[in-house]
Design an enzyme around this catalytic site. Structure first.
Site, mmCIF file in Angstrom:
data_model
loop_
_atom_site.group_PDB
_atom_site.id
_atom_site.type_symbol
_atom_site.label_atom_id
_atom_site.label_comp_id
_atom_site.label_asym_id
_atom_site.label_seq_id
_atom_site.Cartn_x
_atom_site.Cartn_y
_atom_site.Cartn_z
ATOM 1 N N LYS B 93 -1.863 15.523 52.027
ATOM 2 C CA LYS B 93 -2.784 16.459 51.383
ATOM 3 C C LYS B 93 -2.244 17.892 51.309
ATOM 4 O O LYS B 93 -2.520 18.625 50.362
ATOM 5 C CB LYS B 93 -4.127 16.457 52.116
ATOM 6 C CG LYS B 93 -4.893 15.145 52.022
ATOM 7 C CD LYS B 93 -5.465 14.937 50.633
ATOM 8 C CE LYS B 93 -6.350 13.700 50.563
ATOM 9 N NZ LYS B 93 -6.782 13.420 49.182
ATOM 10 N N GLU B 115 -13.785 20.119 48.271
ATOM 11 C CA GLU B 115 -14.600 18.996 48.720
ATOM 12 C C GLU B 115 -13.777 18.236 49.752
ATOM 13 O O GLU B 115 -12.545 18.303 49.741
ATOM 14 C CB GLU B 115 -14.939 18.081 47.542
ATOM 15 C CG GLU B 115 -13.874 17.021 47.174
ATOM 16 C CD GLU B 115 -12.575 17.596 46.638
ATOM 17 O OE1 GLU B 115 -12.553 18.784 46.278
ATOM 18 O OE2 GLU B 115 -11.556 16.856 46.605
ATOM 19 N N SER B 382 0.826 7.585 54.080
ATOM 20 C CA SER B 382 0.277 8.850 53.585
ATOM 21 C C SER B 382 -0.276 9.759 54.664
ATOM 22 O O SER B 382 -0.379 10.965 54.476
ATOM 23 C CB SER B 382 -0.800 8.563 52.540
ATOM 24 O OG SER B 382 -1.779 7.698 53.074
#
Lengths: 270, 402
Positions: B93, B115, B382
């Protein structure tokens, strides 16, 4: 047969009476079908000129918490897209003020734009607002509605550049919907009356259409201030709030009294 | 081939028939300005050099590749992890939030909003906001605030404010609605840092460009170490940013199979699933046209996955395009198989993967046996699983943190 429900007539009559049109908003099926019909009757009797009827959607990006919650109540009551159209048809058949649908692109897409156009016309509706279809995407959904004679008022926001506002006005039909301030529907902030007046004056140089103003208009004082400069005043969340928690005749009495207070606040124009 | 000509969305933000801009008028000018700023920044070498410097010194890139030798027994294709779990903040991220924060600063914005579902994107936004001295407000479904108390506290520690969202289903979908609404209300000073390759144009495109570093690095690393391209690239897909990032490195290599792994929840045929591409239909959610989990009326369905980061009813429009064009294939792994892969990877490799990534690992284990020793499988790991320890412990009846 249903009496004329055209938006042109709505604004022509208000203009003849030297005032702005009062346009309340309610959600179809909030909290149930019978209450919505009673509420529409009460709004009509209280002097509403045009009624925005929300077709409930679970993810309403342009709406604040009040209308989002009303949509959830309606969906919880099992209201389908076709039910909303049927409510409009029943209301019109018993003499309601003209009705303008307000919904979102995804439910329209699923129902089908052509089917929506046909059924809305047959219901005696005057048009539809779909706030998450911007000018750039209009061609994908507007043509069948236009062909059915339905009005498609488009929204202009405080962030809209002037040249774009003129293009939006040119693509609108029925009226131009001016958003009074940033943000979503709901009564959290005061409308910026000075900005609204200036923007209306500017828009009048580019369009002959009536200009209605909405978002954040919640009190008779707001209606008085906006009604002095606009051709129409839209009151949504505050109308929904006025009968939240009530059903049937009780809801109708509450919303009727509230709408009458708004109607009485509309200033007379010289 | 057509894929190459469609790699950049068209002027209206479409990848084929997917994408576009479906938002209220109040946001149209903000999106137009964002698109212009993105175009200018992407053409500016100084922008990329600052971004790459931060990825190197702050995020810790390039992330390594690692051969997970003990994951599969018997003859099998080697499974290579692309270690996004080693990044600062523990997931991919941060690649995106660094890029968007630089864009925000370039546009003169002083406040970031985001969000978040599991809290990973919220933490990554709070992190870069702290580093760059920007105010950060995070919108998070009230249900997720409850489920992910650790990340909520972490965001506060980093100076961000977390707003629980009480509308709708009170999860990621509703947090995204609320972030769009908040942006509409304060569009002048606020930059909306979206967390995945979703939303209205130009977001799916710009997020992909900030995540493609994963695929560009992985391709070069694999070629250098193995002297050939992989047979398969596997990544989990919620909104789809880590998958889009790694796919981007290989999409032009026609012989490389691309696999997106969705969360089946309790099963793709059940109501409880989050597999938009496997069980959804075409619709419009959060500003773009893509596959959406919805009913016949276009009402978006509640989703379920054991992994909060995959618990989303939509998916990025470019994934829908890759699915329809056949360039990528999308499969689904259910909660039980993902959980088994989570434990298996911890025990066999000493790596605790995020539950999201565990979906990709579960599929790769099967694929490795099928491919045999001639194959070479890259899995995008990830994120790391620290954030999921409490969830997994609770499933086993252990309470590690109140």
């Amino acid at each position: 047969m249903i009496a004329s429900g055209g938006i042109g007539d709505v604004f022509a009559r208000a203009r003849a009476e030297r005032r702005a049109a009062l346009i309340p908003y309610v959600v179809a099926g909030d909290p149930d079908r019978e209450t919505t019909l009673a509420v529409i009757d009460a709004l009509t009797q209280a002097g509403a000129d045009l009624i925005e009827l929300g077709i409930p959607y679970g993810d309403p990006l342009a709406d604040g918490p009040t209308i989002a919650a009303a949509g959830q109540r309606a969906l919880g009551a099992g209201i389908k897209f076709a039910d909303s159209i049927e409510i409009a048809a029943q209301a019109r058949a018993r003499g309601a003020a003209p009705i303008l649908f307000f919904t979102y692109v995804n439910p329209v897409d699923h129902y089908g734009a052509e089917r929506f156009a046909r059924d809305a016309r047959d219901a005696g509706a005057a048009g539809a607002i779909v706030p998450d279809v911007p000018l750039e995407e209009l061609d994908a959904f507007a043509p069948p509605l236009r062909a059915a004679g339905l009005a498609i008022p488009l929204l202009i926001a405080p962030t809209t550049p002037h040249a774009r506002a003129a293009r939006i006005a040119a693509a609108s039909s029925g009226f131009v919907y001016l958003v009074s301030r940033l943000g979503v529907t709901g009564a959290r902030r005061e409308p910026d009356v000075g900005w609204v007046a200036a923007e209306i004056a500017r828009l009048r140089t580019t369009t002959q259409l009536p200009i209605a103003v909405g978002f954040g208009i919640s009190t008779p004082a707001h209606v008085a201030a906006i009604g002095a400069v606009a051709d129409g005043v839209v009151v949504g969340s505050a109308v929904v709030d006025s009968y939240a928690g009530s059903r049937g005749d009780e809801a109708a009495a509450k919303v009727g009294a509230y709408a009458a207070s708004l109607r009485a606040a509309l200033p007379s124009r010289g | 081939m057509s894929i190459q000509t469609e790699q950049t969305p068209d002027a209206r933000g479409y990848f084929g028939r997917f994408g576009g801009v479906f938002v209220p008028e109040v946001l149209m000018e903000a999106l137009a300005r964002l698109e212009q700023a993105t175009r200018e920044a992407f053409a500016d070498p100084a922008f990329w050099s600052e971004y790459e410097g931060l990825l190197r010194d702050y995020v810790g890139r390039p992330s390594p590749i690692y051969h997970a030798e003990r994951l599969v027994d018997g003859p099998h294709a080697p499974i290579i992890f692309k270690r996004e779990d080693t990044n600062h903040t523990g997931a991919h991220k941060i690649n995106n939030t660094v890029g968007q924060a630089l864009l925000a600063r370039r546009m003169g914005k002083t406040r970031l909003i985001a969000e978040t579902g599991a809290g990973q994107h919220g933490v990554a936004t709070a992190t870069i906001g702290a580093k760059m001295g920007m105010q950060v407000d995070v919108y998070m479904g009230a249900v997720d605030v409850e489920r992910q108390a650790l990340n909520v506290y972490l965001m506060k520690l980093l100076g961000a404010t977390v707003y629980p969202v009480e509308s709708g289903t009170r999860t990621l979908k509703d947090a995204t609605n609320e972030a769009f609404r908040e942006w509409a209300a304060r569009v002048e000073d606020t930059f909306y840092v979206i967390g995945s390759v979703v939303g209205a144009h130009p977001y799916p495109y710009l997020v992909r460009e900030f995540q493609k570093v994963i695929g560009v690095e992985a391709r070069a690393q694999i070629l250098e170490r193995y002297g050939r391209l992989p047979s398969d690239v596997v990544a989990c897909v919620g909104g789809g940013s880590n998958a889009m990032g790694i796919f981007r490195g290989f999409v032009d290599d026609g012989a490389v199979n691309l696999w997106g792994v969705e969360a089946a929840g309790h099963g793709v045929r059940e109501i409880d699933t989050a597999a938009s591409l496997n069980a959804g239909s075409v619709g419009i959610l959060h500003g773009s046209r893509s596959y959406v989990l919805q009913d016949g009326e276009g009402q978006v369905r509640d989703t379920h996955s054991i992994s909060a980061g995959l618990d989303y009813p939509g998916v990025g429009p470019e994934h829908s395009f890759l699915k329809d064009s056949g360039r990528a294939r999308y499969v689904a792994i259910d909660d039980d198989d993902a959980l088994a892969a989570f434990h298996h990877t911890a025990r066999r490799e000493g790596i605790v993967p995020a539950l999201e990534s565990a979906h990709a690992i579960a599929f790769a284990q099967r694929l490795a046996a099928e491919r045999g020793p001639d194959g070479l499988i890259v899995v995008n790991l990830s994120g790391r699983g620290d954030k999921d320890v409490r969830t997994v412990a609770a499933l086993e009846g252990t309470e590690v943190l109140k």
